[in-house]
Write an enzyme that holds these catalytic residues in place. Sequence first.
Site, PDB file in Angstrom:
ATOM      1  N   ARG A   1       0.845  -1.340   0.209  1.00  0.00           N
ATOM      2  CA  ARG A   1       0.556   0.311   0.116  1.00  0.00           C
ATOM      3  C   ARG A   1       0.957   1.382  -0.316  1.00  0.00           C
ATOM      4  NH1 ARG A   1      -2.185   3.213   5.364  1.00  0.00           N
ATOM      5  NH2 ARG A   1      -3.571   4.178   4.648  1.00  0.00           N
TER       6      ARG A   1
ATOM      7  N   ARG B   1     -10.201  19.353   9.707  1.00  0.00           N
ATOM      8  CA  ARG B   1      -9.329  19.813  10.778  1.00  0.00           C
ATOM      9  C   ARG B   1      -9.573  21.470  11.468  1.00  0.00           C
ATOM     10  NH1 ARG B   1      -5.307  16.485  10.960  1.00  0.00           N
ATOM     11  NH2 ARG B   1      -5.222  14.813   9.123  1.00  0.00           N
TER      12      ARG B   1
ATOM     13  N   LYS C   1     -13.088   2.239   0.805  1.00  0.00           N
ATOM     14  CA  LYS C   1     -12.663   2.547   2.647  1.00  0.00           C
ATOM     15  C   LYS C   1     -14.391   2.898   3.093  1.00  0.00           C
ATOM     16  CE  LYS C   1      -8.461   4.386   3.717  1.00  0.00           C
ATOM     17  NZ  LYS C   1      -7.990   5.084   4.008  1.00  0.00           N
TER      18      LYS C   1
ATOM     19  N   THR D   1      -6.663  -1.619   9.176  1.00  0.00           N
ATOM     20  CA  THR D   1      -6.226  -0.725  10.927  1.00  0.00           C
ATOM     21  C   THR D   1      -6.252  -1.147  12.273  1.00  0.00           C
ATOM     22  OG1 THR D   1      -7.711   1.816   8.730  1.00  0.00           O
ATOM     23  CG2 THR D   1      -6.534   2.083  11.654  1.00  0.00           C
TER      24      THR D   1
END
Length: 492
Positions: free
Chosen positions: A35, A76, A217, A275
């Site tokens: 990846r 953010r 994803k 993850t």
Amino acid sequence: MRRGRNAKIVATLGPASASSEMIADLYRAGADAFRLNFSHGTHDDHRATYGHIRALEKDTGAPIAVLADLQGPKLRVGKFKGGAVTLARGQKFRLDLDRAQGDKTRTPLPHKEVFQALEPGMRVLLDDGRIRLKIIKSGADFAETEVVTGGRLSDHKGVNVPDAVLPLKALTAKDRRDLAFAADLGADWLALSFVQRPDDIAEARKLSGGHVAIMAKIEKPAAVERFDEILELADGVMVARGDLGVEMLPEEVPGVQKRIVRAARQAGKPVVVATQMLESMIGAPEPTRAEASDVATAVYDGGDAVMLSAESAVGDYPREAVAMMDRIIREVERDPLHRQFLDANYTAPEATAPDAISAAASQVARTVDAAAIVTYSKSGATALRAARERPDVPVVALIPNLAVARRLSLVWGLHCVRGEDARDFDEMVAHATRAVFFGGFGTAGQRVVITAGVPFGTPGATNLLHIAWLGDLQDHRKTPRDTTPPRAKSPD
């Protein structure tokens, strides 16, 4: 060529593992695919890493998948006076578009699209969920909130809004540039972040020109709610449990993971579980027992691949992390319970000739105790059908297209071999038996189950099942392709 296991390993490359020597070490330790994380590094960095992977592929002769993971939108907060503030539970805190530095009463949130989706009662999570806010009042450029869980909040921490479908596309301007670069580079898979709706998959496919497989994803509740539609359009899916675990309650994630894996298996599309799988190995030579169990669970469920992120990208023990994952997979697949779990989630074949042949091949291989199943697959569809059956024996996929062989190298149980289509029946048997014999999957006297399509070379025309015997092929190791070997014995 033979790994001796069915589930695959995807290793993320980064500063700790981007050299040609380390990539080769990770491959030898068990990595089947690599990846490239486009959240970090430059295009020049990724180009160099890609070159190392392809050089390794040439040396080994085995197709290796490269997965380009796009960053997606990153929400953010802005900067604070002094760099950080501490928020107390129950206090009021304002989010707005004002670019001025924040303090303990407010912070800039420079994403006007977020405010369009906010409503009273919704949650806003900051810094990976460490700080939790509840919306009291909102408008086009602000939101008044109450702090539910307080703590220290510093500059540029991430923002999650789990209760809303945000009017943001999965592809930012940066992602579009990265997508074009990755496609030109030759990446086999594009991992698409921030997927909320099926349209996100359609847009990525259009931009890629259809030349790269799209992996969705699943990391947002909105994607979970529309998962069936997303799965239908995607070529594969990834259970991205990091962000998913932020936006959902921790106790909800395991059930969601199992449902995603099962649905992908039923659809015959590869599913990667990712993850925090061996998170402690970022700084330690061994994982916790809970982490080992987590990896094992994904394997017991029949996931196609498990993925290492920071463990192999920036960790202190990238080789050890890959080797540990390899050992866990092997141990699980030796457990008799593993087969019981796979069979319990069996998916009945569709009423088509290719599905019927693939299902029959798995059953016949079990009945005659075959060494392997060999499938001729031009587009990859037949190989995917064979893998969906989760057979007891290895599946050797003979694929003329290198790009297809690379893409399928992260699919459960598939051992992809690049080779030209057979031109007649004898050549079909010869190619298949050689691939099994010289690949180390079987020895003289064992049987092989072969599936193919007649007329030979016709995509999607799988309509033939044949049982062949492995003869003593040792003297034919250097036989040219055009030399016809002795005809294989067959009870047919």
